[in-house]
Structures are given as structure tokens and as C-alpha cells.
Design a protein around this motif. Structure first.
Motif, PDB file in Angstrom:
ATOM      1  N   TYR A 243     -13.012 -21.820   0.349  1.00 50.10           N
ATOM      2  CA  TYR A 243     -14.360 -21.866  -0.213  1.00 50.10           C
ATOM      3  C   TYR A 243     -14.336 -22.526  -1.587  1.00 50.10           C
ATOM      4  CZ  TYR A 243     -16.594 -19.063   3.405  1.00 50.10           C
ATOM      5  OH  TYR A 243     -17.120 -18.612   4.597  1.00 50.10           O
ATOM      6  N   GLU A 244     -15.306 -23.400  -1.790  1.00 48.24           N
ATOM      7  CA  GLU A 244     -15.375 -24.182  -3.029  1.00 48.24           C
ATOM      8  C   GLU A 244     -15.507 -23.289  -4.260  1.00 48.24           C
ATOM      9  OE1 GLU A 244     -18.592 -27.238  -4.977  1.00 48.24           O
ATOM     10  OE2 GLU A 244     -18.137 -27.471  -2.837  1.00 48.24           O
ATOM     11  N   GLN A 270     -13.045 -32.226   3.338  1.00 52.92           N
ATOM     12  CA  GLN A 270     -14.096 -31.786   2.421  1.00 52.92           C
ATOM     13  C   GLN A 270     -15.416 -31.915   3.174  1.00 52.92           C
ATOM     14  OE1 GLN A 270     -14.434 -34.109  -1.139  1.00 52.92           O
ATOM     15  NE2 GLN A 270     -15.920 -32.740  -2.084  1.00 52.92           N
ATOM     16  N   LYS A 271     -15.994 -30.788   3.540  1.00 53.31           N
ATOM     17  CA  LYS A 271     -17.128 -30.792   4.455  1.00 53.31           C
ATOM     18  C   LYS A 271     -18.376 -30.262   3.767  1.00 53.31           C
ATOM     19  CE  LYS A 271     -17.925 -29.662   9.335  1.00 53.31           C
ATOM     20  NZ  LYS A 271     -19.223 -28.972   9.227  1.00 53.31           N
ATOM     21  N   SER A 272     -19.489 -30.926   4.020  1.00 50.26           N
ATOM     22  CA  SER A 272     -20.779 -30.482   3.520  1.00 50.26           C
ATOM     23  C   SER A 272     -21.819 -30.758   4.594  1.00 50.26           C
ATOM     24  CB  SER A 272     -21.140 -31.200   2.218  1.00 50.26           C
ATOM     25  OG  SER A 272     -22.411 -30.787   1.766  1.00 50.26           O
ATOM     26  N   LEU A 273     -22.072 -29.735   5.420  1.00 50.16           N
ATOM     27  CA  LEU A 273     -22.987 -29.851   6.548  1.00 50.16           C
ATOM     28  C   LEU A 273     -22.621 -31.042   7.432  1.00 50.16           C
ATOM     29  CD1 LEU A 273     -26.373 -28.805   4.888  1.00 50.16           C
ATOM     30  CD2 LEU A 273     -24.860 -27.451   6.338  1.00 50.16           C
ATOM     31  N   ASN A 275     -21.665 -34.100   6.585  1.00 50.79           N
ATOM     32  CA  ASN A 275     -20.798 -35.104   5.979  1.00 50.79           C
ATOM     33  C   ASN A 275     -19.383 -34.568   5.810  1.00 50.79           C
ATOM     34  OD1 ASN A 275     -22.803 -37.260   5.333  1.00 50.79           O
ATOM     35  ND2 ASN A 275     -23.716 -35.630   4.127  1.00 50.79           N
ATOM     36  N   TYR A 310     -12.499 -27.482   3.282  1.00 43.17           N
ATOM     37  CA  TYR A 310     -13.021 -27.183   1.942  1.00 43.17           C
ATOM     38  C   TYR A 310     -14.536 -27.337   1.932  1.00 43.17           C
ATOM     39  CZ  TYR A 310     -13.275 -27.137  -3.163  1.00 43.17           C
ATOM     40  OH  TYR A 310     -13.557 -26.823  -4.469  1.00 43.17           O
ATOM     41  N   SER A 311     -15.243 -26.241   1.621  1.00 47.19           N
ATOM     42  CA  SER A 311     -16.703 -26.300   1.575  1.00 47.19           C
ATOM     43  C   SER A 311     -17.232 -25.085   0.835  1.00 47.19           C
ATOM     44  CB  SER A 311     -17.292 -26.332   2.987  1.00 47.19           C
ATOM     45  OG  SER A 311     -18.711 -26.346   2.930  1.00 47.19           O
ATOM     46  N   CYS A 312     -18.488 -25.150   0.415  1.00 47.46           N
ATOM     47  CA  CYS A 312     -19.139 -24.001  -0.211  1.00 47.46           C
ATOM     48  C   CYS A 312     -20.119 -23.347   0.756  1.00 47.46           C
ATOM     49  CB  CYS A 312     -19.858 -24.410  -1.492  1.00 47.46           C
ATOM     50  SG  CYS A 312     -21.216 -25.564  -1.221  1.00 47.46           S
ATOM     51  N   ILE A 313     -20.287 -23.950   1.929  1.00 54.56           N
ATOM     52  CA  ILE A 313     -21.294 -23.492   2.887  1.00 54.56           C
ATOM     53  C   ILE A 313     -20.610 -22.800   4.055  1.00 54.56           C
ATOM     54  CG2 ILE A 313     -23.231 -24.200   4.343  1.00 54.56           C
ATOM     55  CD1 ILE A 313     -23.396 -26.745   2.563  1.00 54.56           C
ATOM     56  N   ASP A 316     -20.438 -24.340   7.555  1.00 57.59           N
ATOM     57  CA  ASP A 316     -19.510 -25.447   7.812  1.00 57.59           C
ATOM     58  C   ASP A 316     -18.287 -24.991   8.608  1.00 57.59           C
ATOM     59  OD1 ASP A 316     -20.920 -27.508   6.701  1.00 57.59           O
ATOM     60  OD2 ASP A 316     -20.000 -27.333   4.727  1.00 57.59           O
TER      61      ASP A 316
END
Length: 359
Positions: A243-244, A270-273, A275, A310-313, A316
Motif C-alpha cells: 500500500y502506497e 505501480q497500479k492506479s485503477l 493504469n 503498489y497502489s493506494c486503492i 486495485d
């Protein structure tokens, strides 16, 4: 107009089959030397040269032989050939070979950066089995593959988007145009065809890689490559979520690098929805398929030992078959995963802990 210097790095060129004769060199004892042994067969390099000259004009062709009779070579001979191209003012390299050994990426990267700095363009073949290939999959290299599904017309060039291997162009098979050469739907034969296309851009004054990339994005039709991969190989890849908010991205990149130096093929996504960026290769993707299928595609093309997500969501990580979670306050929501905790980030200690937990 000054003639453009073009190099075909392959297994030698037989000039008897060419209108524009090539200047031949070969790799011997750690250096590139003038080739005193005449190529007397229709070699793979000869076929590539024949394809290239069918579409190209106003150039000087150099043949650099680094492959033996079994079409085998090593990374040192390739590096030596690329260095020769840099020192001899070659402007375009046609490379119908590559490596799928991940450690070769680190050896090739500084050399590719040197070539790009000197405004030397490289066209390279992807692996025929759609594996990550170096240098074709690397940033600032024009990676190409043949359309074996016959969805494109003969010789049609399209710009790849969402390609898991970072390949730039896909081309309709040209085997029927060169039936006398008995070529197949192999990526290697597409390379000289695309090289001739790139030569024309150079002759128009488009010779920087970013300019070439902008041109093909603007002038070629997009080809969404998600549907190209229909076969997947299941393998025991370790997937760890990060988690970011709990982990610095620089720390995870450093950890990935440490694993790689210890002989493990580790990557970070590095994932963001919708992308994703695959490190260290810098491959950017628009994710338009479910996470479960995306993971299978990564496993197939990357053949990685470990993937750090790696993501904050939290979404993901949905539908990803994850094994562990790294240093997170959210571990209670992932109580089925192996918890990898640390007080102070220490890549060596974390490496040892992961090896212990998953051995």
C-alpha cells in the motif's frame, strides 16, 4: 542527400543476392573486425537485407555478423556490435534477435541510452512466443512483431497500445511478397521491413526517437494488443501487495533492484485503477481487462519470480491471487495473506524475510 548508414546485426550477408552491396563485419575475439570470410549461403541476414533493399533507397548497408551457424550468440557480442555502431556513425540498426534473460536488461540499458543520445534508432524483434525481449521491450527501442492472426493486411503497420511486452509496432505478414526467400510469420523478418519505413522518416528529417514515436502515434492506426495473447502459462509467481500510504515507492523500487541483483526476476507494478506501470522496464499500460486476466498476462510475458503490487486503492488488488502483504496497517483486512513486517526499511533484511517465508 547524404546516404544514411544502416546496420543489420545478424548472421552475415551474402552480397551475391543484393543490388546494393553490404560492407561486412563480424565479431571475433571480443571485437568487430572486417569479415574476410565470404558468406556463401542465403543466410537469415541475407534475407533481411533483401527485404530491406526492396523498400529502401539512398543508404549504405553494413552487415555485422554475431550469430554462429546455429544462430547462437551471447550478450557480449551484441554489446560489442552496438558499441561499433555508436563509434561508426550508424544511424539505423536492424536487429532481428534479442534476449529473454532478465539480467541482460541491466547490461543493455546503458548501451541503449548511449545510442539514443547519439540519435541512433534501433528496430528490434520481439520473441516469437511473446515473451519480454531485450532490447525490443525497452524504452526508446522500436520493438516489432508480426501479426500471426492474419487480422492485418499484408505489410500493414499499426501502433500497439496496451502491449504487455512494450512492443511498439505490429505488422501484417509479408511472407507472400517474398515467397522465393521462404520466410515465415516470424518477427525477425518484419524488422527490416519496418527499418525501411523508419529510414524514410530519417530522410524526412525525423530522426529522434521521440519524434518518431510521435509520428507513428499520429499517423498509424492503433492496435489493442490485449486480445493478441490467448495462451497463458501458469507458474508459481509470488505476488506481494504494497500500500502506497505504508510504503515509499522509492523503497519498493530499491527492494526490487536488490532481489534482481540476487538473481531473482522481480518487478513492481505501480497500479492506479485502469493504469499500470511495470518497473524497472517502464512499460505503461491501460488496463482494460479484469485483474485476474491481467495477472495471467504478466506471468506469461514477464516470467517473473516476484511481483510487488503498489497502489493506494484497495480495489486495485481485487481478484489478484496475492500471497503476501508488505508492512501495512491494512493487514487485518488481508488476514489470509502472509504478513511481511518491518520497523525500519532494510532491503537486505526484508529480502531475507521474504525468502524465509516463501521457501
Amino acid at each position: 542527400m547524404e546516404k544514411v548508414k544502416v546496420a543489420i546485426i545478424d548472421d552475415g550477408i551474402n552480397n551475391e543476392f543484393l543490388f546494393e552491396k553490404a560492407v561486412n563485419y563480424s565479431y571475433e575475439n571480443g571485437e568487430i573486425v572486417s569479415d574476410g570470410i565470404k558468406c556463401n549461403k542465403i543466410s537469415h541476414g541475407t534475407k533481411c537485407a533483401k527485404i530491406f533493399e526492396s523498400y529502401a533507397r539512398h543508404y549504405i548497408l553494413y552487415g555485422i555478423k554475431i550469430l554462429n551457424s546455429n544462430r547462437e550468440t551471447n550478450i557480449q557480442s551484441l554489446l560489442c556490435a552496438l558499441e561499433w555502431c555508436k563509434k561508426n556513425d550508424i544511424k539505423l540498426i536492424s536487429l532481428s534477435l534479442g534476449s529473454i534473460f532478465y539480467a541482460d536488461y541491466d547490461l543493455l540499458l546503458p548501451k541503449i541510452e548511449q545510442l539514443i543520445k547519439k540519435e541512433i534508432l534501433i528496430v528490434a524483434a520481439a520473441h516469437n512466443n511473446d515473451y519480454l525481449t531485450f532490447p525490443a521491450s525497452m524504452n526508446n527501442v522500436i520493438g516489432v512483431r508480426c501479426d500471426r492472426k492474419r487480422t492485418l493486411s499484408e505489410g500493414e503497420i499499426r501502433y500497439c497500445v496496451n502491449d504487455f511486452c512494450g512492443i511498439n509496432l505490429i505488422v501484417g505478414s509479408i511472407e507472400n511478397k517474398f515467397s522465393n526467400l521462404k520466410i515465415k510469420k516470424h518477427n525477425s523478418y518484419i524488422v527490416p521491413y519496418v527499418a525501411a519505413y523508419i529510414l524514410k522518416l530519417i530522410q524526412k528529417g525525423i530522426f529522434k526517437i521521440q519524434e518518431v514515436d510521435n509520428y507513428i502515434k499520429k499517423n498509424l492506426i492503433e492496435y489493442n494488443n490485449y486480445e493478441y495473447l490467448k495462451r497463458f502459462i501458469e507458474r508459481e509467481t509470488i505476488n506481494i501487495i504494497c500500500y502506497e500510504n505504508d510504503n515509499k515507492i522509492t523503497d519498493i523500487i530499491e527492494l526490487v533492484d536488490y532481489f534482481r541483483k540476487q538473481g531473482y526476476h522481480a518487478i513492481m507494478v505501480q497500479k492506479s485503477l485502469s493504469n499500470g506501470i511495470v518497473w524497472p522496464y517502464g512499460i505503461r499500460q491501460k488496463i482494460m481487462i479484469p485483474n485476474s486476466k491481467y495477472l495471467k498476462c504478466l506471468n506469461f510475458t514477464m516470467n517473473a519470480d516476484l511481483i510487488f503490487w503498489y497502489s493506494c486503492i484497495e480495489e486495485d488488488f481485487n481478484n489478484i491471487d496475492v500471497d503476501g502483504i508488505l508492512h501495512s496497517k491494512k493487514r487485518e483486512y488481508h488476514n489470509s495473506l502472509i504478513d511481511i513486517s518491518y520497523d525500519i526499511f532494510d532491503k537486505k533484511l526484508i529480502f531475507e524475510e521474504i525468502c524465509r517465508l516463501f521457501s
